[in-house]
Design a protein around this motif. Structure first.
Motif, PDB file in Angstrom:
ATOM      1  N   ILE A   8      11.033   0.861   9.480  1.00 61.61           N
ATOM      2  CA  ILE A   8       9.894   1.356   8.470  1.00 61.61           C
ATOM      3  C   ILE A   8       9.270  -0.106   8.307  1.00 61.61           C
ATOM      4  O   ILE A   8       8.101  -0.222   7.812  1.00 61.61           O
ATOM      5  CB  ILE A   8      10.909   1.537   7.234  1.00 61.61           C
ATOM      6  CG1 ILE A   8      11.192   3.158   7.444  1.00 61.61           C
ATOM      7  CG2 ILE A   8      10.104   1.514   5.998  1.00 61.61           C
ATOM      8  CD1 ILE A   8      12.031   3.569   6.415  1.00 61.61           C
ATOM      9  N   THR A   9      10.115  -1.381   8.274  1.00 64.35           N
ATOM     10  CA  THR A   9       9.196  -2.617   8.096  1.00 64.35           C
ATOM     11  C   THR A   9       8.264  -2.723   9.236  1.00 64.35           C
ATOM     12  O   THR A   9       7.220  -3.135   8.938  1.00 64.35           O
ATOM     13  CB  THR A   9      10.524  -3.679   8.341  1.00 64.35           C
ATOM     14  OG1 THR A   9      11.454  -3.499   7.217  1.00 64.35           O
ATOM     15  CG2 THR A   9      10.005  -5.166   7.786  1.00 64.35           C
ATOM     16  N   ILE A  10       8.587  -2.485  10.276  1.00 62.77           N
ATOM     17  CA  ILE A  10       7.621  -2.815  11.449  1.00 62.77           C
ATOM     18  C   ILE A  10       6.425  -1.682  11.109  1.00 62.77           C
ATOM     19  O   ILE A  10       5.243  -2.135  11.286  1.00 62.77           O
ATOM     20  CB  ILE A  10       8.157  -2.082  12.931  1.00 62.77           C
ATOM     21  CG1 ILE A  10       9.056  -3.311  13.268  1.00 62.77           C
ATOM     22  CG2 ILE A  10       7.208  -1.954  13.897  1.00 62.77           C
ATOM     23  CD1 ILE A  10       8.568  -4.467  13.800  1.00 62.77           C
ATOM     24  N   GLY A  11       6.513  -0.453  10.812  1.00 67.17           N
ATOM     25  CA  GLY A  11       5.774   0.561  10.372  1.00 67.17           C
ATOM     26  C   GLY A  11       4.771  -0.090   9.355  1.00 67.17           C
ATOM     27  O   GLY A  11       3.444   0.105   9.231  1.00 67.17           O
ATOM     28  N   GLU A  12       5.098  -0.671   8.361  1.00 64.58           N
ATOM     29  CA  GLU A  12       4.540  -1.143   6.963  1.00 64.58           C
ATOM     30  C   GLU A  12       3.678  -2.553   7.452  1.00 64.58           C
ATOM     31  O   GLU A  12       2.557  -2.580   6.842  1.00 64.58           O
ATOM     32  CB  GLU A  12       5.513  -1.321   6.007  1.00 64.58           C
ATOM     33  CG  GLU A  12       6.227  -0.349   5.489  1.00 64.58           C
ATOM     34  CD  GLU A  12       7.295  -0.294   4.337  1.00 64.58           C
ATOM     35  OE1 GLU A  12       7.395  -1.587   4.213  1.00 64.58           O
ATOM     36  OE2 GLU A  12       7.671   0.423   3.668  1.00 64.58           O
ATOM     37  N   GLU A  13       4.269  -3.422   8.060  1.00 67.57           N
ATOM     38  CA  GLU A  13       3.589  -4.463   8.646  1.00 67.57           C
ATOM     39  C   GLU A  13       2.662  -4.611   9.672  1.00 67.57           C
ATOM     40  O   GLU A  13       1.813  -5.339   9.894  1.00 67.57           O
ATOM     41  CB  GLU A  13       4.765  -5.679   8.591  1.00 67.57           C
ATOM     42  CG  GLU A  13       5.635  -5.902   7.511  1.00 67.57           C
ATOM     43  CD  GLU A  13       4.823  -6.186   6.456  1.00 67.57           C
ATOM     44  OE1 GLU A  13       3.848  -7.184   6.366  1.00 67.57           O
ATOM     45  OE2 GLU A  13       5.501  -6.156   5.203  1.00 67.57           O
ATOM     46  N   CYS A  14       3.006  -4.027  10.923  1.00 71.85           N
ATOM     47  CA  CYS A  14       2.432  -3.898  11.851  1.00 71.85           C
ATOM     48  C   CYS A  14       1.599  -2.603  12.162  1.00 71.85           C
ATOM     49  O   CYS A  14       2.050  -1.580  12.990  1.00 71.85           O
ATOM     50  CB  CYS A  14       3.355  -4.107  13.165  1.00 71.85           C
ATOM     51  SG  CYS A  14       4.382  -5.667  13.081  1.00 71.85           S
ATOM     52  N   VAL A  15       0.315  -2.539  11.448  1.00 67.97           N
ATOM     53  CA  VAL A  15      -0.346  -1.414  11.393  1.00 67.97           C
ATOM     54  C   VAL A  15      -1.159  -1.181  12.728  1.00 67.97           C
ATOM     55  O   VAL A  15      -1.445   0.110  12.805  1.00 67.97           O
ATOM     56  CB  VAL A  15      -1.484  -1.363  10.043  1.00 67.97           C
ATOM     57  CG1 VAL A  15      -0.584  -1.230   8.938  1.00 67.97           C
ATOM     58  CG2 VAL A  15      -2.148  -2.589  10.166  1.00 67.97           C
TER      59      VAL A  15
END
Length: 502
Positions: free
Chosen positions: A228-235
């Motif tokens: 989820i962190t990857i999805g939020e930060e690495c658009v």
């Protein structure tokens, strides 16, 4: 004498260069530097002007900064006997200019460039876009982001396993995955040597924080929180490969809204025992609606999961199944992928145990390519259903498949739009069985037949020979045994141990 001559030549060269650079000024400005250029000046009362005088003089306006730096160095060094200084001239270049210069150098020089100095080391790191990580501590310590701030592709798979350098490492390879393992590991215990989920999640958070332009990520394990962190930060993330994937992790994958290429590795014999079911496939379909390619390795599921993928992911063009564990009847769900262009099966023991009635299967109207590679094709019902769903295919490829005999291959006549047919390593198919199908493909343009021992030149009929003359491309090498003696003739291997080649 030779050293004096070299010293004199350097002074002369530098004096000429300086006079050329100052030629744009008036005569007084040019002549004001002659005392510094005359090494034979014996005047004891002569002293060099102070540094402050140089900095305040208007003469510096007409000089190149490099020349000024060389003067400053010579004036500040009382032991200097020449105006050619021991000075790093690259310090006068900005980082942007030096980056452009280094980027033009060949890849073979990247390592040596990074050893020049700390500045070059940092600049070289800014040029790196793709990196494979072998130690997760390199990520957790923040050194990864400090050294390589512009990464777009990060492979964390090797770093997610516990490997002891004292015991050495070996490369463990499977048809699906490959990794470095400790020599003390036992085959079948790979999953037990994974790092804790919390550590992998911390690594994912560090990557998300330091790589905002990330486009491709490969990782083993982790949890919903890390993804989820990857999805939020690495658009900008577009490609994702997850080994040891399960339904819970796919909740985090669904947060990566712009994903286009996804590879999910679930259950792999001797490696992982994870489960990807219809639940996970449905979550993925609802979250990642821009998928263009989906590869499912060792995944479970059924008609419902595949239907969800086809219904939600309208841009899906390529679907790959590797050693799948799908329930009976799943094949009918493929017809819901309306824009699917490529369907591939790799290392599948079963295509579909019970595909059901043909009228319920439907077919993919946009399909162009159907590939089978290293698959068991013994089930007549399953192959009939597969050819029926893919009846619009223009390219059909069968490589190293078991069980493909004349009766099963005869079901391919339903694919009447085939233009390219590639057959390799299928030993049960005969010349007669091949001819009975390809002569019904009126649009066939390219034919490749390699390493199929039961297809023989002596069995070619006149009708098949006539068909060959109409093709745009023909590669006919069904029996490769005749190539062996010619390849061994030059090295005389055929004479040594000849009984093994009979």
């Amino acid at each position: 004498m030779q050293k004096k001559e070299q010293h004199k030549n350097r002074k002369t060269l530098f004096a000429s260069s300086l006079n050329f650079l100052t030629s744009t000024g008036n005569a007084s400005k040019t002549m004001s530097f002659q005392p510094f250029l005359n090494s034979n000046n014996k005047n004891p009362n002569f002293t060099s002007p102070p540094l402050k005088t140089w900095l305040n003089s208007k003469t510096t306006e007409s000089f190149n900064p490099m020349v000024l730096a060389m003067h400053l160095h010579s004036l500040s060094d009382p032991n200097s006997k020449t105006l050619i200084p021991n000075f790093d001239l690259t310090l006068l270049l900005s980082d942007e200019i030096l980056l452009k210069i280094i980027s033009k150098l060949p890849n073979s020089q990247h390592k040596s460039n990074s050893l020049v100095c700390k500045r070059w080391l940092n600049l070289q790191g800014r040029l790196i876009r793709s990196l494979k990580i072998f130690d997760l501590n390199f990520v957790l310590s923040g050194r990864l982001i400090h050294r390589f701030p512009n990464l777009t592709h990060v492979d964390l798979v090797p770093s997610t396993f516990v490997v002891s350098p004292q015991n050495g490492v070996v490369l463990l390879t499977h048809s699906v995955v490959s990794m470095r393992v400790d020599t003390l590991w036992c085959f079948g215990e790979v999953e037990k040597n994974l790092l804790p989920v919390q550590a992998i999640d911390k690594g994912l958070k560090e990557v998300a924080k330091g790589c905002p332009n990330l486009r491709k990520l490969e990782v083993t394990g982790g949890s919903e929180e890390g993804l989820i962190t990857i999805g939020e930060e690495c658009v900008t993330l577009m490609e994702l490969e997850i080994q040891k994937c399960n339904d819970d992790i796919l909740r985090g994958v669904a947060a990566c809204k712009n994903l286009q290429v996804v590879k999910l590795i679930g259950c792999v014999d001797g490696f992982y025992e994870s489960v990807v079911s219809d639940i996970g496939l449905t979550i993925l379909a609802q979250g990642c609606k821009r998928l263009v390619k989906l590869e499912l390795v060792g995944c479970e599921g059924s008609f419902d999961g595949i239907k969800a993928i086809g219904t939600c992911c309208l841009m899906l063009e390529e679907l790959v199944f590797v050693d799948h564990r799908m329930d009976d009847g799943w094949l009918a769900g493929v017809s819901y992928c309306e824009n699917l262009k490529t369907l591939r099966f790799v290392s599948c023991k079963v295509i579909d145990g019970n595909p059901g009635l043909e009228e319920h299967l439907g077919f993919c109207i946009a399909l162009e390519r159907l590939h089978f590679q290293k698959c068991q094709l013994r089930d007549k019902n399953a192959m009939g259903a597969a050819f029926s769903v893919c009846r619009a295919a223009r390219d059909v490829v069968l490589q190293d498949c078991w069980g493909l005999d004349d009766s099963i291959f005869s079901l391919a006549v339903v694919c009447r739009r085939v233009k390219l047919f590639d057959l390799e390593g299928c030993s049960l198919l005969t010349t007669e069985g091949l001819e009975s199908v390809i002569e019904s493909w009126k649009e066939l343009e390219c034919l490749r037949v390699v390493s199929c021992k039961n297809i023989k030149d002596s069995d070619i009929s006149s009708a098949l020979a006539t068909l060959f003359t109409t093709l745009k491309e023909l590669k006919w090498r069904p029996d490769t045994k005749h190539l062996l003696p010619s390849s061994l003739a030059e090295v005389n291997m055929g004479k040594k141990g000849g009984k093994f080649f009979k």
